[in-house]
Enzyme design. Structure first.
Site, PDB file in Angstrom:
ATOM      1  N   LYS A   2     -11.905 -56.996  67.656  1.00 25.63           N
ATOM      2  CA  LYS A   2     -11.235 -55.923  66.919  1.00 25.63           C
ATOM      3  C   LYS A   2     -12.300 -55.155  66.151  1.00 25.63           C
ATOM      4  CE  LYS A   2      -6.828 -54.686  66.282  1.00 25.63           C
ATOM      5  NZ  LYS A   2      -5.766 -54.696  67.293  1.00 25.63           N
ATOM      6  N   GLY A  52       5.965 -46.103  62.635  1.00 27.54           N
ATOM      7  CA  GLY A  52       4.895 -45.363  63.295  1.00 27.54           C
ATOM      8  C   GLY A  52       5.189 -45.265  64.780  1.00 27.54           C
ATOM      9  N   GLY A  79       8.457 -49.937  58.891  1.00 32.09           N
ATOM     10  CA  GLY A  79       7.318 -49.250  59.492  1.00 32.09           C
ATOM     11  C   GLY A  79       7.745 -48.530  60.757  1.00 32.09           C
TER      12      GLY A  79
END
Length: 368
Positions: A94, A196, A194
């Site tokens: 990551k 998004g 959330g």
């Protein structure tokens, strides 16, 4: 000696990387800095036993560098187990870029980041994450081939968010079947925290099935936009963790299940897209089990995105992407049953199966 420099003895006490609680025998941590573009990034390679480390780049305005380091350590570790549990032959990595994506992200910054990725010679392959768009991955592709999630026009698989949402939807249906006896979400009350790219698509799937959806987000404009679009109720209470719903779906940042929230949660099932939802995997996983709340392991049910970008490496099409993502349903049921049979938390059940696959590959590699 200049007072701005720590002594060797001070650094030994600090253990800035290896002493981090989130450090989990990571193979490599790379700190990237470029004065001209303002780039400050950290790349974490957790494990490459299964293959090169694949994982998205997150751009976020972290409070400090320690917060950014902690995030990249937790996220890269999660990618290792996400790939293993899904049966993909890749490792876990990551990256995080420190800064506000809305004001600090520039094409020059993304190109410079791509150069740092390229310098790792394929040990790390990047992709899209929070604060990133497909167009940003296209810019990275200008300077390195070690990137996935590029636009379909450039031969990529495009935005992975819709596939991530589909995987979460499949995992949620499996969790509902395990908890309620039926995988139908029609009439089920579901709170999505959330909205998004992934959260909004999940709301769409849930609404189409007839679920009663409530949404929460810090972006008020987006909240009302999505609420109006899908007929979802906007959460207006003082504490969303106390909401009396069947299913809680955390789809924003991680660690929302923590000491302050865990005993407030009224939901019977937790199944969402956010990474690292348990602030402490052992303590909070066990507490959910004690309270009879079914937790669908995040790194399992949010694996649709990595399946999508992995397709670029293995050269398979959209149909196979969706088939592999749909199989999250079956894997989730298997892991939930395994947890019950072995009297362990669902998180530890998923972790054990993933680790067993990594250990088996490690053994095979040692025999070559």
């Amino acid at each position: 000696m200049d007072a701005t420099f720590a002594t060797g003895k001070d650094l030994q006490k600090m253990d800035p990387v290896f002493g981090q609680l989130s450090f989990n025998d990571h193979e490599q941590i790379v700190f990237c800095n470029d004065k001209d573009t303002g780039l400050k990034a950290i790349i974490g390679i957790h494990n490459s036993v299964m293959g090169p480390a694949l994982g998205g780049t997150r751009m976020f305005d972290y409070a400090n560098e320690w917060e950014a380091l902690n995030d990249v350590l937790r996220l890269s570790r999660g990618m290792t187990y996400k790939a293993a549990i899904t049966g993909l032959n890749i490792g876990g990595g990551k990256a995080v870029i420190i800064g506000d994506a809305k004001t600090k992200k520039t094409p020059e910054l993304m190109r410079k980041f791509g150069e740092f990725v390229h310098g790792l010679s394929g040990r790390y392959i990047t992709a899209e994450d929070v604060g990133m768009e497909t167009k940003d991955m296209d810019i990275v592709r200008d300077v390195t081939p070690y990137v996935t999630g590029i636009s379909e026009e450039r031969g990529g698989s495009g935005n992975p968010s819709p596939v991530t949402a589909y995987g979460v939807y499949m995992g949620m249906k499996a969790a509902a079947k395990h908890k309620f006896g039926s995988d139908s979400l029609a009439g089920k009350t579901i709170l999505v925290q959330g909205i998004g790219h992934v959260g909004e698509t999940l709301v769409e799937y849930l609404t189409k099935e007839g679920a009663v959806v409530t949404i929460a987000d810090i972006n008020e404009e987006k909240l009302y936009e999505v609420g109006n679009k899908y007929g979802a109720t906007i959460y207006t209470g003082a504490d969303l963790y106390t909401a009396d719903v069947d299913i809680y779906a955390p789809c924003a940042m991680g660690a929302t299940i923590n000491d302050a929230t865990i005993d407030k949660i009224k939901a019977k099932v937790i199944a969402g897209a956010a990474n690292n939802q348990l602030a402490n995997e052992d303590i909070h996983g066990a507490r959910l089990q004690e309270r009879g709340i079914l937790y669908a392991p995040d790194f399992l049910i949010n694996a649709g995105g990595i399946i999508n970008v992995y397709a670029e490496l293995e050269h398979y099409g959209k149909a196979e992407i969706m088939t592999k993502t749909e199989n999250i349903y079956n894997t989730t049921l298997e892991i939930l049953d395994y947890a019950v049979a072995n009297n362990i938390t669902t998180h530890h059940a998923a972790l054990k199966i993933a680790q067993d696959r990594i250990d088996q590959r490690k053994l095979e590699n040692s025999r070559k």
